[in-house]
Scaffold this motif. Structure first.
Motif, short mmCIF file in Angstrom:
data_model
loop_
_atom_site.label_atom_id
_atom_site.label_comp_id
_atom_site.label_asym_id
_atom_site.label_seq_id
_atom_site.Cartn_x
_atom_site.Cartn_y
_atom_site.Cartn_z
N ILE A 147 0.84 -1.20 0.00
CA ILE A 147 0.00 0.00 0.00
C ILE A 147 0.87 1.25 0.00
O ILE A 147 0.60 2.22 -0.73
CB ILE A 147 -0.98 -0.02 1.19
CG1 ILE A 147 -1.96 -1.19 1.03
CG2 ILE A 147 -1.73 1.31 1.29
CD1 ILE A 147 -2.77 -1.50 2.27
N ILE A 148 1.94 1.24 0.78
CA ILE A 148 2.86 2.39 0.80
C ILE A 148 3.52 2.56 -0.56
O ILE A 148 3.78 3.69 -0.99
CB ILE A 148 3.88 2.24 1.95
CG1 ILE A 148 3.16 2.47 3.28
CG2 ILE A 148 5.03 3.23 1.79
CD1 ILE A 148 4.03 2.26 4.51
N TRP A 149 3.77 1.47 -1.27
CA TRP A 149 4.33 1.57 -2.62
C TRP A 149 3.38 2.38 -3.51
O TRP A 149 3.83 3.25 -4.27
CB TRP A 149 4.58 0.18 -3.21
CG TRP A 149 5.32 0.20 -4.50
CD1 TRP A 149 6.67 0.16 -4.68
CD2 TRP A 149 4.75 0.27 -5.81
NE1 TRP A 149 6.98 0.21 -6.01
CE2 TRP A 149 5.81 0.29 -6.74
CE3 TRP A 149 3.45 0.34 -6.30
CZ2 TRP A 149 5.62 0.36 -8.11
CZ3 TRP A 149 3.25 0.41 -7.67
CH2 TRP A 149 4.33 0.41 -8.56
N VAL B 162 11.54 2.04 -6.19
CA VAL B 162 12.36 0.91 -6.65
C VAL B 162 12.72 -0.01 -5.49
O VAL B 162 12.52 -1.22 -5.55
CB VAL B 162 13.63 1.41 -7.38
CG1 VAL B 162 14.58 0.27 -7.67
CG2 VAL B 162 13.24 2.14 -8.66
N MET B 163 13.27 0.58 -4.40
CA MET B 163 13.72 -0.24 -3.27
C MET B 163 12.58 -0.98 -2.61
O MET B 163 12.69 -2.18 -2.32
CB MET B 163 14.46 0.62 -2.25
CG MET B 163 15.80 1.11 -2.74
SD MET B 163 16.57 2.30 -1.65
CE MET B 163 16.69 1.39 -0.14
N ASN B 164 11.47 -0.29 -2.36
CA ASN B 164 10.34 -0.95 -1.74
C ASN B 164 9.77 -2.01 -2.69
O ASN B 164 9.40 -3.09 -2.26
CB ASN B 164 9.27 0.07 -1.35
CG ASN B 164 8.20 -0.50 -0.45
OD1 ASN B 164 8.42 -1.48 0.27
ND2 ASN B 164 7.05 0.12 -0.46
N GLY B 165 9.71 -1.70 -3.98
CA GLY B 165 9.24 -2.68 -4.96
C GLY B 165 10.10 -3.93 -4.98
O GLY B 165 9.59 -5.05 -4.97
N LEU B 166 11.42 -3.74 -4.98
CA LEU B 166 12.33 -4.90 -4.96
C LEU B 166 12.21 -5.69 -3.66
O LEU B 166 12.24 -6.92 -3.67
CB LEU B 166 13.78 -4.44 -5.18
CG LEU B 166 14.11 -3.90 -6.57
CD1 LEU B 166 15.52 -3.33 -6.59
CD2 LEU B 166 13.93 -4.98 -7.62
N ASN B 167 12.06 -4.97 -2.53
CA ASN B 167 11.91 -5.67 -1.26
C ASN B 167 10.57 -6.39 -1.18
O ASN B 167 10.49 -7.47 -0.60
CB ASN B 167 12.09 -4.72 -0.09
CG ASN B 167 13.55 -4.46 0.18
OD1 ASN B 167 14.35 -5.39 0.23
ND2 ASN B 167 13.91 -3.21 0.32
N ILE B 168 9.53 -5.83 -1.76
CA ILE B 168 8.23 -6.53 -1.81
C ILE B 168 8.41 -7.84 -2.56
O ILE B 168 7.94 -8.89 -2.11
CB ILE B 168 7.15 -5.63 -2.47
CG1 ILE B 168 6.75 -4.51 -1.51
CG2 ILE B 168 5.93 -6.46 -2.89
CD1 ILE B 168 5.90 -3.42 -2.14
#
Length: 190
Positions: free
Chosen positions: A121-123, A150-156
């Motif tokens: 959701i934060i993404w 990018v970072m949150n997407g990759l960590n997701i």
């Protein structure tokens, strides 16, 4: 040094603070670092003259710290009302709605979700901030939010892959939430 350069410098400082935020699996550290970043970027937006974004980011800083103590629906509703009231009062351009929407969505996520769902959701909220910051001409703000995206997407993706392999990347976080719920239920029963 003129105000524009000072504002951009503060934005770059926020970028440096925020760049590692989303690698945290520990929710408390994640929220504390996110709050620090939000306070600095709020100063950046105020210096840029972007009052709705500054107010939204300032509320983000306070809200994120408060979610360490409570997930109360009343507190969540108060922050959403403050975001809408303060943000809409200074609105001068339709693009300024994006940080207000982003803050409202992330407020809901931080109060009602945890783990992978909260990060997803934060993404989505981050997409609003990237578009706004690019429109505003905020160098540090655009860099950090694009990095968050990018970072949150990759960590997701990484956390989801861990879950598929049977690894719970949020085991510690889940245990803390369960303990807090048990204490709250025990307090209500007594």
């Amino acid at each position: 040094m003129n105000l524009e350069w000072l504002a951009q410098g503060v934005g770059i400082i926020a970028f440096i603070i925020g760049i590692t935020t989303f690698i945290n699996r520990d929710e408390r550290r994640f929220k504390k670092q996110l709050s620090c970043y939000s306070a600095v970027i709020a100063c950046h937006f105020v210096l840029m003259g972007a009052w709705p974004a500054g107010m939204s980011a300032g509320l983000n800083a306070l809200r994120t710290l408060i979610t360490l103590r409570t997930r109360s629906l009343w507190v969540m509703a108060a922050f959403i009302a403050l975001t809408l009231t303060l943000g809409l009062a200074k609105l001068q351009h339709p693009m300024e709605l994006l940080p207000i929407v982003g803050t409202t969505v992330s407020t809901w996520a931080l109060f009602r979700w945890h783990g992978l769902g909260m990060r997803c959701i934060i993404w989505c909220s981050t997409v609003c901030w990237v578009a706004h910051n690019f429109w505003l001409g905020s160098i540090g703000g655009t860099l950090i939010e694009a990095s968050f995206l990018v970072m949150n997407g990759l960590n997701i993706i990484r956390f989801r892959r861990m879950q598929r392999r049977g690894i719970d990347p949020f085991r510690v976080e889940r245990a803390v939430i369960e303990q807090a719920s048990a204490r709250a239920d025990g307090g209500r029963a007594g």
